[in-house]
Design a protein around this motif. Sequence first.
Motif, short mmCIF file in Angstrom:
data_model
loop_
_atom_site.label_atom_id
_atom_site.label_comp_id
_atom_site.label_asym_id
_atom_site.label_seq_id
_atom_site.Cartn_x
_atom_site.Cartn_y
_atom_site.Cartn_z
N SER A 1 9.77 1.65 11.62
CA SER A 1 10.97 0.84 11.89
C SER A 1 11.77 0.57 10.62
N GLN A 2 11.15 0.78 9.45
CA GLN A 2 11.85 0.54 8.19
C GLN A 2 12.10 1.83 7.41
N ARG A 3 12.10 2.96 8.09
CA ARG A 3 12.26 4.25 7.42
C ARG A 3 13.63 4.39 6.79
N LEU A 4 13.65 4.99 5.60
CA LEU A 4 14.87 5.31 4.87
C LEU A 4 15.80 4.11 4.69
N ASP B 1 10.79 5.47 2.19
CA ASP B 1 10.89 6.91 2.46
C ASP B 1 11.03 7.18 3.95
N GLU B 2 10.83 8.43 4.34
CA GLU B 2 11.05 8.83 5.73
C GLU B 2 10.03 8.24 6.70
N PHE B 3 8.93 7.70 6.18
CA PHE B 3 7.93 7.06 7.03
C PHE B 3 7.89 5.55 6.85
N ALA C 1 6.19 1.50 -4.72
CA ALA C 1 4.72 1.57 -4.75
C ALA C 1 4.24 3.01 -4.87
N ARG C 2 4.90 3.90 -4.16
CA ARG C 2 4.49 5.31 -4.20
C ARG C 2 4.78 5.94 -5.57
N ASP D 1 0.87 -1.17 0.00
CA ASP D 1 0.00 0.00 0.00
C ASP D 1 0.91 1.22 0.00
N PRO D 2 0.73 2.15 -0.95
CA PRO D 2 1.64 3.30 -1.03
C PRO D 2 1.60 4.21 0.19
N ASN D 3 0.53 4.11 0.98
CA ASN D 3 0.39 4.97 2.16
C ASN D 3 0.64 4.23 3.48
N TYR D 4 1.00 2.95 3.38
CA TYR D 4 1.25 2.18 4.60
C TYR D 4 2.59 2.57 5.20
N MET D 5 2.57 3.00 6.47
CA MET D 5 3.79 3.45 7.14
C MET D 5 4.31 2.38 8.09
#
Length: 274
Positions: free
Chosen positions: A42-45, A57-59, A65-66, A35-39
């Motif tokens: 713990s896996q940021r960047l 990404d940062e989130f 996907a995004r 999901d492109p909006n799933y944050m």
Amino acid sequence: MYKSFLSNKLALLAAVILLALIVLAVFAPLFTAYDPNYMKISQRLQSPSIAHIFGTDEFGRDLYARIIYGGRISLLVGFLTVLISGAAGLTLGILAGFFKKFDNLLTKIIDAMMAFPDILLAISLVTVLGPTLLNVVIALSIAYTPRFARIARASTLIIKELPFVEAARALGINSLKIIQRHILKNLTSPIIVQATFVFAHAILAESGLSFLGVGVSPDTPTWGTLINSGQQYSRDSKWVMLFPGLAIVLAVFSLQIIGDFLRDFLDPKLKKIN
């Protein structure tokens, strides 16, 4: 045209790339499980890996996907801009070129709009209208309408003096039918060529507006908003800007190459000059 296109390897490659981008955007759910909006903080960047081929990404959202979901908005903005500005510009250009009484006023309006750089005019309009997807399309459509209008007017001025148009007038055929049967038919080629260039410019302009923070909502993934949100992390996590930027480059270059091919094919005189 089909044989010429197949023999032009660069144009063929550009068409394949553009088609691939469109297919990825339209059928995005088939090409990614994320999901492109799933944050997932713990896996940021995270850098590109098998799990996240373009990194995160940062989130902690999957960047691949995004990008392919963001392509839906970026390509849609380009397509709608071409559709609306093409229709408006074609109408204004034909009115100015075919009916002398409208020419002076419409030409002044078109020239006044052309005096402003496209991106500055779009920024001004979006600032007034508000940063929404619809307003971005409206702003870009207004900004690019003069490009179509000038081409339509110049071509109409030439076409209306040709013998077959004069013959139609002599037979008593009204202006509307002449425009439908003769003017529009002969405007197809230059308008199609211009459409490919405006499509490319519109994608760039949308990205620029989003990068400056005056485009669509930052929560909406587009190629421009992805670059905007990733710029502060680009020093240590270069992929957050690299891959969205690459998508823009591929789309714009593909459209420009296809536009150059169509221009050379539809007007061989230009090809000889070049």
